[in-house]
Design a protein around this motif. Sequence first.
Motif, PDB file in Angstrom:
ATOM      1  N   PRO A   1     -43.601  -0.485  25.413  1.00  0.00           N
ATOM      2  CA  PRO A   1     -44.781  -0.434  25.950  1.00  0.00           C
ATOM      3  C   PRO A   1     -45.840  -1.202  25.019  1.00  0.00           C
ATOM      4  CG  PRO A   1     -43.831   1.639  25.922  1.00  0.00           C
ATOM      5  CD  PRO A   1     -42.757   0.800  25.189  1.00  0.00           C
ATOM      6  N   HIS A   2     -46.807  -2.027  25.776  1.00  0.00           N
ATOM      7  CA  HIS A   2     -47.959  -2.627  25.018  1.00  0.00           C
ATOM      8  C   HIS A   2     -49.142  -1.698  24.413  1.00  0.00           C
ATOM      9  CE1 HIS A   2     -50.392  -6.609  25.156  1.00  0.00           C
ATOM     10  NE2 HIS A   2     -50.389  -5.986  23.827  1.00  0.00           N
ATOM     11  N   THR A   3     -48.647  -0.991  23.395  1.00  0.00           N
ATOM     12  CA  THR A   3     -49.251   0.036  22.615  1.00  0.00           C
ATOM     13  C   THR A   3     -49.670  -0.580  21.222  1.00  0.00           C
ATOM     14  OG1 THR A   3     -47.702   1.280  21.837  1.00  0.00           O
ATOM     15  CG2 THR A   3     -48.662   2.004  24.092  1.00  0.00           C
ATOM     16  N   TRP A   4     -50.636   0.059  20.556  1.00  0.00           N
ATOM     17  CA  TRP A   4     -50.810  -0.064  19.169  1.00  0.00           C
ATOM     18  C   TRP A   4     -49.775   0.011  18.332  1.00  0.00           C
ATOM     19  CZ3 TRP A   4     -49.998   3.033  15.163  1.00  0.00           C
ATOM     20  CH2 TRP A   4     -49.802   4.640  15.648  1.00  0.00           C
ATOM     21  N   TRP A   5     -48.899   1.048  18.442  1.00  0.00           N
ATOM     22  CA  TRP A   5     -47.606   1.119  17.538  1.00  0.00           C
ATOM     23  C   TRP A   5     -46.472   0.296  18.008  1.00  0.00           C
ATOM     24  CZ3 TRP A   5     -43.230   1.834  20.617  1.00  0.00           C
ATOM     25  CH2 TRP A   5     -43.369   2.593  21.854  1.00  0.00           C
ATOM     26  N   ALA A   6     -46.661  -0.505  18.863  1.00  0.00           N
ATOM     27  CA  ALA A   6     -45.651  -1.641  19.271  1.00  0.00           C
ATOM     28  C   ALA A   6     -45.727  -2.794  18.220  1.00  0.00           C
ATOM     29  CB  ALA A   6     -45.963  -1.975  20.587  1.00  0.00           C
ATOM     30  N   TYR A   7     -47.178  -3.200  17.990  1.00  0.00           N
ATOM     31  CA  TYR A   7     -47.655  -4.114  16.888  1.00  0.00           C
ATOM     32  C   TYR A   7     -46.957  -3.771  15.657  1.00  0.00           C
ATOM     33  CZ  TYR A   7     -50.742  -6.005  20.256  1.00  0.00           C
ATOM     34  OH  TYR A   7     -51.344  -6.550  21.500  1.00  0.00           O
ATOM     35  N   VAL A   8     -47.055  -2.685  15.170  1.00  0.00           N
ATOM     36  CA  VAL A   8     -46.596  -2.098  13.987  1.00  0.00           C
ATOM     37  C   VAL A   8     -44.877  -2.270  13.767  1.00  0.00           C
ATOM     38  CG1 VAL A   8     -46.200  -0.222  12.175  1.00  0.00           C
ATOM     39  CG2 VAL A   8     -48.304  -0.287  13.518  1.00  0.00           C
TER      40      VAL A   8
END
Length: 298
Positions: A88-95
């Motif tokens: 999912p394209h979420t904030w934690w995906a960036y981490v």
Amino acid sequence: MSKEKLTIEQVLSLDLPNIILFAAPIMIGLVALEWFLSYRQKKDYYDSKDTLAATFIGLVNVAMSAAIKVVTFGIILYFYNLVPWSIPHTWWAYVLCFVWIDFWRYWAHRIAHENRFWWATHVTHHNSEKYNWSVSFRLSWTQHIKIIFFIPVALAGFHPVVFFICHQIAVLYQFWIHTEYINKLPAVIEYFFTTPSHHRVHHASNEKYLDKNYGSTFIIWDRMFGTFMPEEERPDYGLTKQIKSYNPITLNFHEWADIVRDVKNSKSLKEAYAMVFTRPSELESVKAQFREKEKVKV
């Protein structure tokens, strides 16, 4: 339900920010400041011609990245679409993506030092005898083929937008660690993150420092895989066999030219293969072995 496949047009239409381009004026300003300070303090951190060569190499690299943007996007997009899952394209995906990219940056970097073909795509970054912020600009014009090392990031299901933003941040991180002005940092930072101290070791030509500290953002990979070395005495910078040139063409292609010459002079396919793919630090000993074999034949 399978995920909806993305098209290159969809990704390009998002008009992603070029973080590195936005940061460029700040980086150039910091280089100028570091250059001025080293001049005022009579330190040997800079060589004017070397810095101008590095800046020119960096500017060409930025232009090349823009020119092949569609190709690099296309490669990552192809493999992202290949798998049925996505994160999912979420904030934690960036981490998660940042850590996963950094893992593969470690291995891409390590292979670039341990295999001559890939070393030719990286040697430009190391052929300066100085160590300063301008050295971060010295990225080979042939380095772009290393995009293949990041295919596992796309296969993991990270959205291409997440990949490219995280990748830009990872590249940007490399700037600040190229300096002699920042000493060792608090132990907790030195343990987990790649710092100027760690990266000075990586750029050293001292035998004890060779092929160490490949970490991009995190130094933990070096600690895990046995390639970590702390900084002790001040390193000597550059190559073990230094290239005396300020010509950007020479600085980018001298290793490729040497590979072509060595392949032409090879007496067998086995030798030709070794000349392309052997470990750079073992090249001279490998050449000597083949010369001895030729003498025996005669």
